[in-house]
Design a protein around this motif. Structure first.
Motif, PDB file in Angstrom:
ATOM      1  N   UNK A 120       0.796  -1.225   0.000  1.00  0.00           N
ATOM      2  CA  UNK A 120       0.000   0.000   0.000  1.00  0.00           C
ATOM      3  C   UNK A 120       0.823   1.266   0.000  1.00  0.00           C
ATOM      4  N   UNK A 121       2.131   1.137   0.084  1.00  0.00           N
ATOM      5  CA  UNK A 121       2.986   2.315   0.162  1.00  0.00           C
ATOM      6  C   UNK A 121       3.125   2.995  -1.197  1.00  0.00           C
ATOM      7  N   UNK A 122       3.231   4.309  -1.182  1.00  0.00           N
ATOM      8  CA  UNK A 122       3.575   5.111  -2.349  1.00  0.00           C
ATOM      9  C   UNK A 122       4.533   6.204  -1.884  1.00  0.00           C
ATOM     10  N   UNK A 123       5.188   6.816  -2.811  1.00  0.00           N
ATOM     11  CA  UNK A 123       6.113   7.888  -2.455  1.00  0.00           C
ATOM     12  C   UNK A 123       6.182   8.928  -3.553  1.00  0.00           C
ATOM     13  N   UNK A 124       6.497  10.144  -3.185  1.00  0.00           N
ATOM     14  CA  UNK A 124       6.696  11.221  -4.152  1.00  0.00           C
ATOM     15  C   UNK A 124       8.029  11.897  -3.837  1.00  0.00           C
ATOM     16  N   UNK A 125       8.703  12.361  -4.872  1.00  0.00           N
ATOM     17  CA  UNK A 125      10.012  12.979  -4.703  1.00  0.00           C
ATOM     18  C   UNK A 125       9.857  14.498  -4.596  1.00  0.00           C
ATOM     19  N   UNK A 126      10.506  15.047  -3.578  1.00  0.00           N
ATOM     20  CA  UNK A 126      10.488  16.496  -3.351  1.00  0.00           C
ATOM     21  C   UNK A 126      11.922  17.006  -3.291  1.00  0.00           C
ATOM     22  N   UNK A 127      12.141  18.183  -3.853  1.00  0.00           N
ATOM     23  CA  UNK A 127      13.456  18.819  -3.813  1.00  0.00           C
ATOM     24  C   UNK A 127      13.341  20.210  -3.190  1.00  0.00           C
ATOM     25  N   UNK A 173      12.873  -2.845  11.998  1.00  0.00           N
ATOM     26  CA  UNK A 173      14.043  -3.717  12.141  1.00  0.00           C
ATOM     27  C   UNK A 173      14.084  -4.805  11.076  1.00  0.00           C
ATOM     28  N   UNK A 174      12.908  -5.235  10.610  1.00  0.00           N
ATOM     29  CA  UNK A 174      12.849  -6.384   9.702  1.00  0.00           C
ATOM     30  C   UNK A 174      12.266  -6.051   8.334  1.00  0.00           C
ATOM     31  N   UNK A 175      11.914  -4.795   8.083  1.00  0.00           N
ATOM     32  CA  UNK A 175      11.248  -4.465   6.826  1.00  0.00           C
ATOM     33  C   UNK A 175      11.873  -3.223   6.185  1.00  0.00           C
ATOM     34  N   UNK A 176      11.855  -3.214   4.856  1.00  0.00           N
ATOM     35  CA  UNK A 176      12.342  -2.054   4.112  1.00  0.00           C
ATOM     36  C   UNK A 176      11.558  -1.945   2.812  1.00  0.00           C
ATOM     37  N   UNK A 177      11.478  -0.724   2.298  1.00  0.00           N
ATOM     38  CA  UNK A 177      10.849  -0.458   1.008  1.00  0.00           C
ATOM     39  C   UNK A 177      11.928  -0.175  -0.022  1.00  0.00           C
ATOM     40  N   UNK A 178      11.813  -0.798  -1.190  1.00  0.00           N
ATOM     41  CA  UNK A 178      12.777  -0.604  -2.271  1.00  0.00           C
ATOM     42  C   UNK A 178      12.027  -0.253  -3.545  1.00  0.00           C
ATOM     43  N   UNK A 184       4.107   6.647 -16.983  1.00  0.00           N
ATOM     44  CA  UNK A 184       2.997   7.205 -16.219  1.00  0.00           C
ATOM     45  C   UNK A 184       2.812   6.406 -14.934  1.00  0.00           C
ATOM     46  N   UNK A 185       1.919   6.862 -14.078  1.00  0.00           N
ATOM     47  CA  UNK A 185       1.578   6.273 -12.777  1.00  0.00           C
ATOM     48  C   UNK A 185       2.635   6.614 -11.723  1.00  0.00           C
ATOM     49  N   UNK A 186       2.273   6.383 -10.479  1.00  0.00           N
ATOM     50  CA  UNK A 186       3.193   6.579  -9.360  1.00  0.00           C
ATOM     51  C   UNK A 186       3.837   5.237  -9.046  1.00  0.00           C
ATOM     52  N   UNK A 187       5.160   5.133  -9.123  1.00  0.00           N
ATOM     53  CA  UNK A 187       5.798   3.830  -8.918  1.00  0.00           C
ATOM     54  C   UNK A 187       5.569   3.296  -7.512  1.00  0.00           C
ATOM     55  N   UNK A 188       5.305   2.001  -7.463  1.00  0.00           N
ATOM     56  CA  UNK A 188       5.036   1.319  -6.198  1.00  0.00           C
ATOM     57  C   UNK A 188       6.295   0.576  -5.768  1.00  0.00           C
TER      58      UNK A 188
END
Length: 474
Positions: free
Chosen positions: A346-353, A379-384, A402-406
């Motif tokens: 369910x995670x999404x992310x957007x890049x900000x500068x 401790x046991x999880x990461x998003x890549x 297009x789309x927001x990468x998951x």
């Protein structure tokens, strides 16, 4: 357990190697690297020319022959122009020729097939029966060809899938040809012969043809030595089948440089498996069997030597019994990483500068999150972010446009240390699929191959004890 979100780590785009003899023949772009340097196996590839057998509808072999001749022509891309290079011709890219096999390996289907498909209530069964019969005819001349091309016109589309059963023509044909060690390339009219961008088609088909004939297009350039990567996937047959319901599929065992070996698959003992939400979990004994046989494949390739580190990917969690089975099978291994790879999160992310005019402000970037962005979420999880923006050809390239990468989620069930090595391996392995022309897959090849294998394997009647090579399933 900490739930704090860590700082973002930016991993570099993995490089690929295009020569067994020259370390400088490397590039992050797989197709540009092939066009510049040729394939990794250029110096030891033996099939020249690659002999192609063909199956086509009655009176339409000429369409497939014309398509094969087009592989030797040059084309400029009309799509994905920020990524696709010009196609210069098959022999110029791969350093080997291709040719039509002997007449005995060129078959046309029956004249009345169109009428039979139109009138049948089960056209998919009619089509697959005729195709298998044609494959059997060509199989009698197996030493005369390297790869089999099957042309399917779009007018037969209603027969590509069954309406009420779990039938898929592609997977059914792959299951038959894989069991008989025949590399198969299905050529769909809409996706190949009449597809508007010729350069895209030629890169896809040319790359697949070379790999299916036994060639190695590229390997990973910078890798941790003495490491084996294993991908596990389980297939569940329909309840009504008379075959064993469970198939345990171990995808290819990959070397540290990403080169795939054979893989193992067998019908698992249903009495030693548990199923939750259609996801099977192995007993300690069954997992021990899978990993032990996987290591036999690795040692056979490496003169009897065992890997120093083993990283095992699976889409579902590692139960305690499964983890113990892995440890039992790897008693001399220094490092064992059991990593669950979750593709749908369910995670999404957007890049900000930062705003250049006002450092106190931040602005949304014009492009998505960068590929290779890594964030620890515990401790046991990461998003890549395997899918994301990449600096390519002095421009920012975003695959798909297009789309927001998951991101994918990496869950560590065994292993220790930081996330960088684990994520770096997943990122690199996303570039090892030789069956498409993209810069990367959205999953590491340990997972994407395992899914393909499981889908086809459940349609094979007998698995036996022999190892399979993935080129028969591509």
């Amino acid at each position: 357990m900490s739930s704090e979100i860590g700082a973002t780590i930016a991993l570099p785009e993995p490089e690929l190697l295009f020569s067994a003899e020259r370390e400088s023949y490397r590039d992050i772009h797989p197709l540009r690297g092939l066009a510049r340097y040729g394939p990794y196996s250029n110096s030891f590839f033996v099939s020249n020319p690659i002999q192609i057998a063909t199956i086509a509808p009655f009176g339409e072999s000429h369409r497939l022959n014309e398509f094969m001749r087009d592989l030797d022509q040059s084309f400029r891309p009309t799509e994905r122009t920020d990524y696709l290079p010009d196609w210069p011709g098959f022999s110029k890219v791969f350093g080997t020729r291709k040719a039509a096999a002997d007449k005995s390996c060129r078959v046309e289907l029956d004249r009345d097939l169109d009428e039979l498909l139109r009138d049948s209530e089960l056209p998919h069964l009619v089509l697959v029966e005729r195709l298998v019969r044609a494959i059997q005819q060509i199989e009698a001349h197996r030493t005369a060809f390297d790869v089999l091309f099957v042309y399917l016109p779009e007018r037969w589309g209603a027969a590509f899938r069954g309406v009420e059963d779990d039938f898929d023509l592609h997977d059914h044909l792959k299951a038959y040809t894989a069991a008989h060690a025949i590399p198969l390339q299905i050529v769909r009219e809409g996706r190949a012969l009449s597809y508007p961008c010729k350069a895209s088609v030629m890169w896809r088909i040319g790359l697949a043809l070379y790999a299916k004939a036994g060639g190695v297009p590229w390997k990973l350039a910078d890798v941790e030595p003495d490491t084996a990567y294993i991908g596990l996937s389980y297939a569940v047959r329909p309840v009504e089948t008379d075959k064993p319901r469970f198939v345990t599929c171990c995808s290819q065992v990959f070397d540290a440089d990403g080169a795939g070996l054979e893989f193992i698959a067998y019908d698992a003992d249903a009495t030693e498996m548990q199923v939750q939400r259609d996801n099977p979990f192995l007993s300690r004994h069954e997992m021990f069997r899978v990993i032990t046989r996987s290591m036999l494949l690795y040692r056979r390739r490496h003169g009897g030597a065992s890997p120093r580190r083993v990283m095992i990917h699976k889409s579902t969690e590692f139960r305690e019994e499964e983890a113990l089975g892995c440890f039992d099978a790897l008693p001399t291994c220094n490092e064992i990483d059991l990593v669950q790879v979750v593709g749908d999160v369910g995670w999404r992310g957007a890049k900000w500068d930062r705003d250049r005019k006002d450092p106190e402000k931040q602005l949304a970037d014009r492009f998505p999150v960068r590929r290779g962005s890594l964030i620890g979420i515990g401790d046991r999880e990461a998003l890549l972010w395997i899918h994301g923006a990449v600096e390519l050809n002095q421009r920012t390239h975003f695959q798909g446009g297009k789309s927001t990468p998951q991101p994918i989620k990496l869950v560590r069930h065994a292993g220790h240390g930081g996330w960088e090595d684990t994520a770096r391996a997943a990122l690199a392995l996303s570039k090892m699929n030789w069956n498409n022309d993209n810069l990367y897959d959205t999953l590491p090849v340990t997972m994407s191959y395992a899914q393909v294998l499981a889908r086809v394997l459940k349609r094979m009647p007998l698995l036996g004890s022999s190892a399979f090579h993935f080129r028969y399933f591509m």
